[in-house]
Design an enzyme around this catalytic site. Structure first.
Site, PDB file in Angstrom:
ATOM      1  N   SER A  95       0.825  -1.201   0.000  1.00  7.83           N
ATOM      2  CA  SER A  95       0.000   0.000   0.000  1.00  7.83           C
ATOM      3  C   SER A  95       0.865   1.259   0.000  1.00  7.83           C
ATOM      4  O   SER A  95       1.661   1.470  -0.919  1.00  7.83           O
ATOM      5  CB  SER A  95      -0.959  -0.046   1.195  1.00  7.83           C
ATOM      6  OG  SER A  95      -1.986   0.900   1.077  1.00  7.83           O
ATOM      7  N   ASP A 224      -9.650  -5.438  -4.325  1.00  9.31           N
ATOM      8  CA  ASP A 224      -9.060  -4.431  -3.438  1.00  9.31           C
ATOM      9  C   ASP A 224      -9.988  -3.220  -3.397  1.00  9.31           C
ATOM     10  O   ASP A 224     -10.141  -2.516  -4.405  1.00  9.31           O
ATOM     11  CB  ASP A 224      -7.677  -4.038  -3.961  1.00  9.31           C
ATOM     12  CG  ASP A 224      -6.882  -3.194  -2.982  1.00  9.31           C
ATOM     13  OD1 ASP A 224      -7.486  -2.384  -2.263  1.00  9.31           O
ATOM     14  OD2 ASP A 224      -5.641  -3.331  -2.973  1.00  9.31           O
ATOM     15  N   HIS A 253      -7.508  -5.826   0.027  1.00 10.59           N
ATOM     16  CA  HIS A 253      -6.313  -5.003   0.202  1.00 10.59           C
ATOM     17  C   HIS A 253      -5.416  -5.566   1.296  1.00 10.59           C
ATOM     18  O   HIS A 253      -4.199  -5.658   1.125  1.00 10.59           O
ATOM     19  CB  HIS A 253      -6.734  -3.574   0.558  1.00 10.59           C
ATOM     20  CG  HIS A 253      -5.600  -2.604   0.590  1.00 10.59           C
ATOM     21  ND1 HIS A 253      -4.884  -2.263  -0.540  1.00 10.59           N
ATOM     22  CD2 HIS A 253      -5.056  -1.883   1.610  1.00 10.59           C
ATOM     23  CE1 HIS A 253      -3.950  -1.380  -0.220  1.00 10.59           C
ATOM     24  NE2 HIS A 253      -4.021  -1.148   1.078  1.00 10.59           N
TER      25      HIS A 253
END
Length: 273
Positions: A95, A224, A253
């Site tokens: 991320s 995600d 995610h």
């Protein structure tokens, strides 16, 4: 606990396990290096020196007023690498951490980085604009900032559902995993949490991706809900010179469960190749 002190006086906490080729893991927002506990042990067990740091403002690191931006995050990582005198490094970022390692590698890591792995990473750029019409509208990120300011504890509890896909039918994510997301989030300084939203959503990594000259494995789940794959991994793979893209069907995610097991296996295979 081990810390390095950066040139602006910020203390950066890090975990350092095992011996061998160094692997640095960079966490997502609003987490800490604790998010990588499974991977730290796995890598150390497999003959690597596994290192994960808490980004400034997060976890056990200092909470300075300034520097909650991607350039400073990358510089902090560079100072960690320099002070530990690491070479032949493998970088892994999830991320926001995916953006951090890409910027570090492109702007500081020449001659030190051998491979890169990103998972659910924010590059090339998240926010919608005239030059990125497929991006996420700024209002979504304004909503995150508002939630953090209004009641960050409840906001992190609510966000954990989309993060791990707990709002999807058949989800197997545990309450414990969601609680740990909340626990890590509550360690972030409010200023850092607020400012980092701009850092992960508005930083443009296009030129950084183009500059990479080492192999990069780009991983992302196709469900995600935090970083949409069409505006992230599917664009990033077109910008790098030596990239491999793997899409994990149905994966969220957050790195958890079957997705985590498969991703970790793929990471070990990629870095050993």
């Amino acid at each position: 606990m081990p810390y390095i002190t950066t040139s602006d006086g910020t203390q950066i906490y890090y975990t350092d396990l095992g011996e061998g080729q160094p692997v640095i893991l960079s966490h997502g927002w609003p987490l800490s290096s604790d998010a990588w506990q499974v991977e730290l042990k796995l890598l150390a067990d497999n003959g690597y020196r596994a290192i994960a740091h808490d980004r400034r403002g997060h976890g056990r690191s200092s909470q300075p007023w300034n520097g909650n931006d991607m350039d400073t995050y990358a510089r902090d990582l560079a100072e960690l690498v320099d002070q530990l005198d690491l070479r032949d490094i493998i970088l892994i970022g999830h991320s926001t951490g995916g953006g951090e390692v890409v910027r570090y590698a492109a702007q500081h890591g020449a001659g030190r980085v051998s491979k890169i792995v990103t998972a659910g990473a924010v590059p090339p750029i998240m926010v919608k604009s005239d030059t990125n019409p497929d991006g996420t509208p700024i209002e979504a990120f304004d909503g995150i900032r508002a939630g953090v300011l209004a009641d960050r504890s409840q906001f992190y509890q609510d966000l954990s559902a989309a993060f791990f896909g707990a709002n999807r039918e058949g989800s197997k994510v545990s309450q414990g995993a969601r609680d740990d997301f909340w626990r890590q989030g509550m360690l972030v300084g409010l200023k850092a949490a607020y400012d980092c939203v701009k850092a992960f959503s508005e930083t443009d990594f296009t030129e950084d991706l183009k500059a990479l000259d080492v192999p990069i494995f780009i991983a992302q789940g196709d469900d995600d809900q935090i970083v949409p794959i069409a505006d992230a991994a599917e664009k990033s793979i077109k910008l790098v010179r030596n990239g491999t893209l793997k899409v994990y069907p149905g994966a969220p995610h957050g790195i958890y469960g079957e997705y985590q097991a498969e991703l970790d296996k793929d990471i070990l295979e990629f870095i050993a190749s």
